[in-house]
Each structure stands twice: as C-alpha cells, then as structure tokens.
Design a protein around this motif. Structure first.
Motif, PDB file in Angstrom:
ATOM      1  N   THR A   5      44.131  30.091  30.466  1.00 27.79           N
ATOM      2  CA  THR A   5      44.234  31.137  31.487  1.00 27.79           C
ATOM      3  C   THR A   5      45.309  32.129  31.078  1.00 27.79           C
ATOM      4  O   THR A   5      46.397  31.734  30.647  1.00 27.79           O
ATOM      5  N   ALA A   6      45.012  33.410  31.224  1.00 31.03           N
ATOM      6  CA  ALA A   6      45.983  34.464  30.935  1.00 31.03           C
ATOM      7  C   ALA A   6      46.387  35.152  32.228  1.00 31.03           C
ATOM      8  O   ALA A   6      45.533  35.543  33.027  1.00 31.03           O
ATOM      9  N   HIS A   7      47.679  35.266  32.422  1.00 25.03           N
ATOM     10  CA  HIS A   7      48.273  35.973  33.565  1.00 25.03           C
ATOM     11  C   HIS A   7      48.532  37.398  33.056  1.00 25.03           C
ATOM     12  O   HIS A   7      49.410  37.619  32.223  1.00 25.03           O
ATOM     13  N   VAL A   8      47.751  38.366  33.578  1.00 23.79           N
ATOM     14  CA  VAL A   8      47.730  39.701  32.983  1.00 23.79           C
ATOM     15  C   VAL A   8      48.023  40.759  34.042  1.00 23.79           C
ATOM     16  O   VAL A   8      47.364  40.805  35.095  1.00 23.79           O
ATOM     17  N   VAL A   9      48.998  41.603  33.778  1.00 24.55           N
ATOM     18  CA  VAL A   9      49.325  42.694  34.695  1.00 24.55           C
ATOM     19  C   VAL A   9      48.200  43.716  34.681  1.00 24.55           C
ATOM     20  O   VAL A   9      47.756  44.162  33.609  1.00 24.55           O
ATOM     21  N   MET A  10      47.739  44.083  35.854  1.00 25.38           N
ATOM     22  CA  MET A  10      46.653  45.051  35.950  1.00 25.38           C
ATOM     23  C   MET A  10      47.117  46.431  35.482  1.00 25.38           C
ATOM     24  O   MET A  10      48.226  46.864  35.797  1.00 25.38           O
ATOM     25  N   GLY A  11      46.270  47.087  34.701  1.00 25.42           N
ATOM     26  CA  GLY A  11      46.600  48.388  34.158  1.00 25.42           C
ATOM     27  C   GLY A  11      47.365  48.337  32.854  1.00 25.42           C
ATOM     28  O   GLY A  11      47.658  49.390  32.268  1.00 25.42           O
ATOM     29  N   SER A  70      38.519  41.885  28.025  1.00 26.76           N
ATOM     30  CA  SER A  70      37.062  41.737  27.983  1.00 26.76           C
ATOM     31  C   SER A  70      36.511  41.959  26.581  1.00 26.76           C
ATOM     32  O   SER A  70      35.474  41.380  26.219  1.00 26.76           O
ATOM     33  N   GLU A  71      37.186  42.768  25.791  1.00 24.18           N
ATOM     34  CA  GLU A  71      36.740  43.016  24.420  1.00 24.18           C
ATOM     35  C   GLU A  71      36.799  41.751  23.567  1.00 24.18           C
ATOM     36  O   GLU A  71      36.135  41.664  22.533  1.00 24.18           O
ATOM     37  N   HIS A  72      37.601  40.780  23.998  1.00 17.63           N
ATOM     38  CA  HIS A  72      37.804  39.569  23.207  1.00 17.63           C
ATOM     39  C   HIS A  72      37.217  38.340  23.886  1.00 17.63           C
ATOM     40  O   HIS A  72      37.634  37.210  23.616  1.00 17.63           O
ATOM     41  N   GLY A  73      36.228  38.568  24.759  1.00 19.37           N
ATOM     42  CA  GLY A  73      35.472  37.454  25.303  1.00 19.37           C
ATOM     43  C   GLY A  73      36.102  36.744  26.484  1.00 19.37           C
ATOM     44  O   GLY A  73      35.746  35.592  26.770  1.00 19.37           O
ATOM     45  N   TRP A  74      37.023  37.400  27.198  1.00 21.69           N
ATOM     46  CA  TRP A  74      37.625  36.802  28.383  1.00 21.69           C
ATOM     47  C   TRP A  74      37.116  37.540  29.616  1.00 21.69           C
ATOM     48  O   TRP A  74      36.785  38.726  29.556  1.00 21.69           O
ATOM     49  N   VAL A  75      37.067  36.823  30.752  1.00 18.97           N
ATOM     50  CA  VAL A  75      36.607  37.411  32.009  1.00 18.97           C
ATOM     51  C   VAL A  75      37.612  37.080  33.108  1.00 18.97           C
ATOM     52  O   VAL A  75      38.348  36.097  33.022  1.00 18.97           O
ATOM     53  N   VAL A  76      37.619  37.905  34.146  1.00 17.61           N
ATOM     54  CA  VAL A  76      38.484  37.623  35.292  1.00 17.61           C
ATOM     55  C   VAL A  76      37.987  36.364  35.987  1.00 17.61           C
ATOM     56  O   VAL A  76      36.785  36.191  36.215  1.00 17.61           O
ATOM     57  N   ASN A  77      38.913  35.466  36.291  1.00 20.88           N
ATOM     58  CA  ASN A  77      38.562  34.197  36.938  1.00 20.88           C
ATOM     59  C   ASN A  77      38.413  34.411  38.451  1.00 20.88           C
ATOM     60  O   ASN A  77      39.348  34.211  39.225  1.00 20.88           O
ATOM     61  N   ASP A  79      36.924  32.660  40.505  1.00 18.21           N
ATOM     62  CA  ASP A  79      36.934  31.399  41.255  1.00 18.21           C
ATOM     63  C   ASP A  79      38.309  30.746  41.286  1.00 18.21           C
ATOM     64  O   ASP A  79      38.431  29.590  41.698  1.00 18.21           O
ATOM     65  N   HIS A  80      39.320  31.464  40.859  1.00 16.20           N
ATOM     66  CA  HIS A  80      40.660  30.867  40.853  1.00 16.20           C
ATOM     67  C   HIS A  80      41.038  30.455  42.276  1.00 16.20           C
ATOM     68  O   HIS A  80      40.895  31.240  43.220  1.00 16.20           O
ATOM     69  N   PRO A  81      41.541  29.210  42.462  1.00 11.89           N
ATOM     70  CA  PRO A  81      41.822  28.703  43.819  1.00 11.89           C
ATOM     71  C   PRO A  81      42.779  29.582  44.626  1.00 11.89           C
ATOM     72  O   PRO A  81      42.638  29.700  45.844  1.00 11.89           O
ATOM     73  N   GLY A  82      43.744  30.190  43.957  1.00 10.05           N
ATOM     74  CA  GLY A  82      44.706  31.023  44.672  1.00 10.05           C
ATOM     75  C   GLY A  82      44.298  32.477  44.776  1.00 10.05           C
ATOM     76  O   GLY A  82      45.045  33.294  45.316  1.00 10.05           O
ATOM     77  N   GLY A  83      43.117  32.788  44.252  1.00 11.10           N
ATOM     78  CA  GLY A  83      42.667  34.172  44.227  1.00 11.10           C
ATOM     79  C   GLY A  83      42.848  34.757  42.845  1.00 11.10           C
ATOM     80  O   GLY A  83      43.848  34.497  42.167  1.00 11.10           O
ATOM     81  N   ALA A  84      41.881  35.546  42.410  1.00 10.71           N
ATOM     82  CA  ALA A  84      41.926  36.107  41.063  1.00 10.71           C
ATOM     83  C   ALA A  84      42.987  37.183  40.922  1.00 10.71           C
ATOM     84  O   ALA A  84      43.527  37.411  39.842  1.00 10.71           O
ATOM     85  N   GLU A  85      43.305  37.872  42.010  1.00 11.80           N
ATOM     86  CA  GLU A  85      44.212  39.019  41.943  1.00 11.80           C
ATOM     87  C   GLU A  85      45.347  38.855  42.949  1.00 11.80           C
ATOM     88  O   GLU A  85      45.121  38.461  44.089  1.00 11.80           O
ATOM     89  N   SER A  86      46.571  39.160  42.511  1.00  7.01           N
ATOM     90  CA  SER A  86      47.739  39.027  43.381  1.00  7.01           C
ATOM     91  C   SER A  86      48.621  40.255  43.298  1.00  7.01           C
ATOM     92  O   SER A  86      48.672  40.933  42.264  1.00  7.01           O
ATOM     93  N   LEU A  87      49.321  40.528  44.397  1.00 11.57           N
ATOM     94  CA  LEU A  87      50.334  41.578  44.435  1.00 11.57           C
ATOM     95  C   LEU A  87      51.690  40.963  44.127  1.00 11.57           C
ATOM     96  O   LEU A  87      51.979  39.833  44.540  1.00 11.57           O
ATOM     97  N   TYR A 100      44.131  36.794  36.847  1.00  8.21           N
ATOM     98  CA  TYR A 100      43.945  35.708  35.883  1.00  8.21           C
ATOM     99  C   TYR A 100      42.641  35.901  35.125  1.00  8.21           C
ATOM    100  O   TYR A 100      41.584  36.150  35.725  1.00  8.21           O
ATOM    101  N   TRP A 101      42.730  35.744  33.807  1.00 10.68           N
ATOM    102  CA  TRP A 101      41.563  35.837  32.934  1.00 10.68           C
ATOM    103  C   TRP A 101      41.356  34.491  32.245  1.00 10.68           C
ATOM    104  O   TRP A 101      42.310  33.776  31.925  1.00 10.68           O
TER     105      TRP A 101
END
Length: 241
Positions: free
Chosen positions: A70-76, A84-91, A93-101, A237-238
């Motif tokens: 899993t990669a923790h990635v800052v948006m933007g 996505s260019e390297h075969g990863w997708v946003v998770n 189904d992550h239990p805590g939510g895919a996106e956080s503030l 998360y990706w």
C-alpha cells in the motif's frame, strides 16, 4: 522540504509503526495490519531510486512483513500523478476510506468538567479508543511506545465515554483515536476533551495541531472546523492491480 512533506513526516513520527524502514525520503511502514498509516509506504520526498524501483521496493517490503502493498500518496503530488502509469490503483475498499484530509489549526486550550489527561492508557481507554482491553503488540507499539503521549478521557459512572490520543512532535500536537460513545454524542464531550488536550499540549510546547480524518467523516470534519482547523492537504491509498 516543502510544507506538506514536512507535515506528513511529523505525523508519521507521532504514529510509530513496528517496522519503519527508510527508502530515501520515503518511509516503508508495517504494524501487523493495525491502521492504514502504519502499514503503508509514505511516498513524500525523493526515494533515492527511480520511481518504478521505489514501488517494487515498497511492495517487497510489504510482502516480507505480511501486509498488503500500500502506498500513502499525497493527492496532487508527482507520485499521485504517476501511480496509475505503473500498475497501481486507488484502494476504494480501504477500511478507513480511500481518501483522507489532513487538517491543521491553532490550539484553543480550555477545560471540561470530568475530562482528564493520563500518561498511561487505562483498560477503559483501550476499549473505547482501540476496541479492546487487551491490545495486540502492534496496537501497543503504535499507540503507546513513544514518550510524551497523552491519553485523554471523560469518565462517567465508572465508564470511559470519550477518549482521544495526543502526541507532541516538536511544536505539533498530533491528534488521533477520538471516540465518543453513541449515547453521549452531541453533548460537547469531544470539543471539551480536545480543549483539555490542547492545554496539556501547550504546556509541552505545542503551538499547532494536526489530524487525519476520512473524507466521509463529515461530523468529525465539522467538529474540527469549529475548533479552528482547516484542510491542509489530502492523501489516498494506492495498491498494485
């Protein structure tokens, strides 16, 4: 180091994983599956190798430690644009939510009758904040291994009805695990407990606060906004396809 990267690393320091290996500026973290942040690679800064190699190293680290890559990635960020260019997708189904503030703000100290700050977590604090009175080794490490941690709680009739964890890193108070029992919500307990925590943190040299909250947790976002917090940035998360 830019402000977002600095803040992400401060938050990571306040949330110590069982295993935390550096890959350049990246942090590869594992903690037996307890929380997304402690079981992901923080992709802020320069990993010191090319991007595809960095992702392979992160995936290999996760596999060696028995967790999902899993990669923790800052948006933007540049990493966010390249995943996505390297075969990863946003998770999604992550239990805590895919996106956080990540929200930040000043401290507004106060007091609340019945609130207290302990320097060790009680069984009642564990039960409400972590869901168990017998925490695992990973839970103990993430939540209670670093010095200078506060375990805030409100107790009524012998039961912990509100709980929060605070950790001071430099002049930053990092807030996590805020919980109020359903029957005690909308009574001001959360705000009162946080203001009590702010007073503790200010005495420890903190001047600002930060916290992470899932985008779908509107009630928590509104609470922190009333306490002067605003959105600083977002992350998601990706995972490999």
């Amino acid at each position: 180091m830019d402000a977002v990267t600095r803040l992400e690393h401060e938050c990571a320091q306040a949330w110590p994983a069982l295993v935390d290996e550096r890959l350049g500026d990246w942090r590869m973290r594992a903690a037996g599956g307890f929380t997304g942040r402690a079981n992901s690679t923080l992709t802020c800064g320069d990993p010191g190798v090319d991007f595809p190699m960095a992702l392979r190293r992160a995936a290999g680290f996760a596999e060696r430690n028995g967790i999902q890559p899993t990669a923790h990635v800052v948006m933007g960020s540049k990493a966010d644009a390249a995943m996505s260019e390297h075969g990863w997708v946003v998770n999604l189904d992550h239990p805590g939510g895919a996106e956080s503030l990540v929200m930040t703000g000043p401290l507004t100290p106060g007091t609340y009758e019945g609130a207290r700050i302990d320097d060790q977590p009680s069984p009642g604090w564990w039960e409400l904040a972590a869901g168990t009175e017998q925490p695992s080794a990973a839970q103990r490490h993430v939540l209670s291994s670093m010095p200078g941690v506060a375990y805030g709680l409100v107790e009524q009739d012998g039961e912990v009805v509100a709980a929060v964890r605070g950790a001071v890193v430099g002049d930053l108070l990092h807030i996590a695990r805020l919980a109020v029992r359903p029957l005690h919500r909308r009574q001001g307990l959360a705000a009162g407990l946080l203001k009590t925590l702010y007073a503790w943190a200010e005495a420890k040299g903190a001047t600002r606060q930060a916290l992470q909250v899932a985008e779908h947790n509107i009630a928590a976002i509104r609470l922190y906004e009333t306490l002067g917090c605003t959105e600083h940035h977002r992350y998601r998360y990706w995972i490999p396809c």
